[in-house]
Enzyme design. Structure first.
Site, mmCIF file in Angstrom:
data_model
loop_
_atom_site.group_PDB
_atom_site.id
_atom_site.type_symbol
_atom_site.label_atom_id
_atom_site.label_comp_id
_atom_site.label_asym_id
_atom_site.label_seq_id
_atom_site.Cartn_x
_atom_site.Cartn_y
_atom_site.Cartn_z
ATOM 1 N N LYS A 1 0.841 -1.222 0.000
ATOM 2 C CA LYS A 1 0.000 0.000 0.000
ATOM 3 C C LYS A 1 0.866 1.259 0.000
ATOM 4 O O LYS A 1 0.666 2.169 -0.788
ATOM 5 C CB LYS A 1 -0.921 0.023 1.237
ATOM 6 C CG LYS A 1 -1.761 -1.232 1.417
ATOM 7 C CD LYS A 1 -2.613 -1.166 2.665
ATOM 8 C CE LYS A 1 -1.843 -1.103 3.983
ATOM 9 N NZ LYS A 1 -1.101 -2.322 4.359
ATOM 10 N N ARG B 1 -9.813 0.621 8.867
ATOM 11 C CA ARG B 1 -9.277 -0.687 9.225
ATOM 12 C C ARG B 1 -10.286 -1.523 9.993
ATOM 13 O O ARG B 1 -10.007 -2.673 10.321
ATOM 14 C CB ARG B 1 -8.069 -0.457 10.131
ATOM 15 C CG ARG B 1 -6.760 -0.972 9.607
ATOM 16 C CD ARG B 1 -5.740 -0.675 10.676
ATOM 17 N NE ARG B 1 -4.471 -1.283 10.397
ATOM 18 C CZ ARG B 1 -3.517 -0.695 9.699
ATOM 19 N NH1 ARG B 1 -3.690 0.485 9.155
ATOM 20 N NH2 ARG B 1 -2.361 -1.310 9.539
ATOM 21 N N ARG C 1 12.243 -4.443 5.200
ATOM 22 C CA ARG C 1 11.846 -3.064 4.865
ATOM 23 C C ARG C 1 12.689 -2.023 5.595
ATOM 24 O O ARG C 1 13.004 -2.153 6.767
ATOM 25 C CB ARG C 1 10.378 -2.845 5.208
ATOM 26 C CG ARG C 1 9.972 -1.380 5.058
ATOM 27 C CD ARG C 1 8.512 -1.167 5.026
ATOM 28 N NE ARG C 1 7.833 -1.699 6.186
ATOM 29 C CZ ARG C 1 6.515 -1.698 6.303
ATOM 30 N NH1 ARG C 1 5.755 -1.225 5.334
ATOM 31 N NH2 ARG C 1 5.962 -2.189 7.382
ATOM 32 N N ARG D 1 11.377 -0.062 11.091
ATOM 33 C CA ARG D 1 10.281 0.222 12.028
ATOM 34 C C ARG D 1 10.316 -0.733 13.220
ATOM 35 O O ARG D 1 10.628 -1.911 13.053
ATOM 36 C CB ARG D 1 8.933 0.081 11.302
ATOM 37 C CG ARG D 1 8.467 1.368 10.674
ATOM 38 C CD ARG D 1 7.332 1.176 9.709
ATOM 39 N NE ARG D 1 6.183 0.437 10.245
ATOM 40 C CZ ARG D 1 5.053 0.253 9.568
ATOM 41 N NH1 ARG D 1 4.906 0.758 8.341
ATOM 42 N NH2 ARG D 1 4.064 -0.432 10.085
ATOM 43 N N ARG E 1 -0.111 -8.353 13.852
ATOM 44 C CA ARG E 1 -0.702 -7.415 12.882
ATOM 45 C C ARG E 1 -1.534 -8.189 11.853
ATOM 46 O O ARG E 1 -2.591 -7.742 11.421
ATOM 47 C CB ARG E 1 0.404 -6.598 12.204
ATOM 48 C CG ARG E 1 1.018 -5.556 13.139
ATOM 49 C CD ARG E 1 2.395 -5.100 12.694
ATOM 50 N NE ARG E 1 2.411 -4.409 11.427
ATOM 51 C CZ ARG E 1 3.527 -4.207 10.705
ATOM 52 N NH1 ARG E 1 4.698 -4.643 11.146
ATOM 53 N NH2 ARG E 1 3.476 -3.570 9.579
HETATM 54 P P1 AP5 Z 1 4.963 -1.433 1.845
HETATM 55 O O1 AP5 Z 1 4.461 -0.779 0.609
HETATM 56 O O2 AP5 Z 1 5.798 -0.602 2.752
HETATM 57 O O3 AP5 Z 1 3.782 -2.171 2.627
HETATM 58 P P2 AP5 Z 1 2.422 -1.634 3.275
HETATM 59 O O4 AP5 Z 1 1.292 -2.353 2.639
HETATM 60 O O5 AP5 Z 1 2.381 -0.131 3.244
HETATM 61 O O6 AP5 Z 1 2.593 -2.202 4.729
HETATM 62 P P3 AP5 Z 1 2.577 -1.544 6.186
HETATM 63 O O7 AP5 Z 1 3.340 -2.491 7.056
HETATM 64 O O8 AP5 Z 1 3.036 -0.126 6.177
HETATM 65 O O9 AP5 Z 1 1.090 -1.619 6.504
HETATM 66 P P4 AP5 Z 1 0.481 -1.712 7.874
HETATM 67 O O10 AP5 Z 1 -0.944 -1.643 7.497
HETATM 68 O O11 AP5 Z 1 0.871 -2.852 8.713
HETATM 69 O O12 AP5 Z 1 1.129 -0.469 8.660
HETATM 70 P P5 AP5 Z 1 0.585 0.978 8.994
HETATM 71 O O13 AP5 Z 1 1.733 1.881 8.963
HETATM 72 O O14 AP5 Z 1 -0.632 1.302 8.192
HETATM 73 O O15 AP5 Z 1 5.803 -2.721 1.400
HETATM 74 C C1 AP5 Z 1 6.462 -3.547 2.340
HETATM 75 C C2 AP5 Z 1 7.876 -3.918 1.843
HETATM 76 O O16 AP5 Z 1 7.770 -4.711 0.656
HETATM 77 C C3 AP5 Z 1 8.727 -2.707 1.481
HETATM 78 O O17 AP5 Z 1 10.047 -2.942 1.867
HETATM 79 C C4 AP5 Z 1 8.602 -2.622 -0.041
HETATM 80 O O18 AP5 Z 1 9.767 -2.054 -0.611
HETATM 81 C C5 AP5 Z 1 8.409 -4.069 -0.444
HETATM 82 N N1 AP5 Z 1 7.491 -4.222 -1.582
HETATM 83 C C6 AP5 Z 1 6.371 -3.485 -1.850
HETATM 84 N N2 AP5 Z 1 5.759 -3.922 -2.982
HETATM 85 C C7 AP5 Z 1 6.503 -4.982 -3.423
HETATM 86 C C8 AP5 Z 1 6.386 -5.878 -4.539
HETATM 87 N N3 AP5 Z 1 5.372 -5.789 -5.421
HETATM 88 N N4 AP5 Z 1 7.328 -6.852 -4.669
HETATM 89 C C9 AP5 Z 1 8.351 -6.975 -3.763
HETATM 90 N N5 AP5 Z 1 8.518 -6.148 -2.702
HETATM 91 C C10 AP5 Z 1 7.594 -5.174 -2.518
HETATM 92 O O19 AP5 Z 1 0.070 0.778 10.491
HETATM 93 C C11 AP5 Z 1 0.977 0.542 11.569
HETATM 94 C C12 AP5 Z 1 0.193 0.452 12.892
HETATM 95 O O20 AP5 Z 1 -0.485 1.684 13.152
HETATM 96 C C13 AP5 Z 1 -0.911 -0.604 12.913
HETATM 97 O O21 AP5 Z 1 -0.397 -1.875 13.270
HETATM 98 C C14 AP5 Z 1 -1.851 -0.021 13.993
HETATM 99 O O22 AP5 Z 1 -1.372 -0.278 15.284
HETATM 100 C C15 AP5 Z 1 -1.764 1.478 13.748
HETATM 101 N N6 AP5 Z 1 -2.817 1.974 12.839
HETATM 102 C C16 AP5 Z 1 -2.620 2.545 11.596
HETATM 103 N N7 AP5 Z 1 -3.793 2.872 11.039
HETATM 104 C C17 AP5 Z 1 -4.764 2.511 11.926
HETATM 105 C C18 AP5 Z 1 -6.187 2.583 11.901
HETATM 106 N N8 AP5 Z 1 -6.853 3.080 10.842
HETATM 107 N N9 AP5 Z 1 -6.863 2.105 12.974
HETATM 108 C C19 AP5 Z 1 -6.217 1.598 14.044
HETATM 109 N N10 AP5 Z 1 -4.866 1.506 14.129
HETATM 110 C C20 AP5 Z 1 -4.147 1.961 13.078
#
Ligand code: AP5
Length: 233
Positions: A20, A95, A134, A167, A178
């Protein structure tokens, strides 16, 4: 009912590591939208040392979810800014079904609606390598990967030259939690949007380039929305 305002308002949903945060900046540039990542907002609050940030860090490091009301007001503040009026990409929000319902209510008051939701489908087993490799640039939210997308200079952001970090929630143990939270709380959000007929599923296990092209094709065919600045590639 009044006709809803035009504009591209998109939600990206997928498990941690599904891509994402990699795709959102690409879509943002191509379609001239604002990108709202609740994960990035929370990490900025942690960096700034706010009370919200302090409370969120404990939850995030355990792989849990920050309370719905905190997240809904965070999104509302940002959606109200001038740069988000023409369209936006939500990454990491909603979410939970409650967040999705509150978002719809919030938009409805402004005579707007979500046009499309992208489901980044990928098998859990592929995510460990993506998450543990990552590297991120905190200030911009840009992400790299030790093997798949290494920065030009080791541990340094290509654009700003600032250091990259790993991270604190990017380890196998927290990832398991997660993922469990994704399956329990966020999968139902996909059904919520499927029932509204605005969900498309993408194979997020493919290359980043394949995924970008797939997204552009979906916007073009379902919304008749070509990219703003570049020709369809
Ligand atoms: P990347 O694009 O970074 O992945 P992502 O889908 O953005 O994953 P996140 O881990 O950031 O999502 P998340 O939902 O767990 O975390 P968030 O920050 O939202 O890609 C990952 C890796 O793969 C990278 O190294 C990239 O280079 C590589 N890659 C990408 N595409 C690729 C491909 N096609 N092929 C190969 N490699 C690839 O949330 C963190 C925390 O915040 C949550 O756990 C929660 O506690 C809190 N939080 C956030 N939002 C909310 C909400 N709305 N409600 C409640 N709690 C929340």
């Amino acid at each position: 009912e009044k006709k809803k305002e035009e504009g591209l308002r998109v939600v990206l949903i997928g498990p941690p590591g599904s891509g994402k945060g990699t795709q959102a900046p690409i879509i943002k540039d191509e379609y001239c939208l604002c990108h709202l990542s609740t994960g990035d907002m929370l990490r900025a609050a942690i960096e700034a040392g706010t009370d919200t940030g302090k409370a969120a860090k404990v939850i995030m490091d355990q792989g849990g979810l920050v309370p719905d009301d905190v997240m809904v007001s965070m999104i509302k503040e940002n959606l109200d800014t001038p740069q988000c009026q023409k369209g936006f990409i939500l990454d990491g929000f909603p979410r939970t079904v409650v967040q999705a319902q509150k978002l719809d209510k919030m938009l409805d008051e402004d005579n707007k609606k979500i046009n499309h939701v992208l489901d980044f489908a990928i098998d859990d087993s592929l995510l460990v390598r993506r998450i543990t490799g990552r590297l991120v640039h905190l200030a911009s939210g840009r992400s790299y990967h030790k093997e798949f997308f290494p920065p030009k200079v080791d541990m340094v952001d290509d654009v700003t030259g600032e250091p990259l970090i790993q991270r604190s929630d990017d380890n196998e143990e927290v990832l398991k939690k997660r993922l469990a939270s994704f399956h329990a709380n966020t999968k139902p959000v996909l059904s919520y949007y499927q029932n509204k007929g605005i969900l498309s599923t993408i194979d997020a296990s493919k290359s980043a380039n394949f995924v970008s092209n797939n997204i552009k094709a979906i916007f073009l065919s379902t919304l008749n929305f070509p990219p703003t600045f570049s020709l369809f590639k």
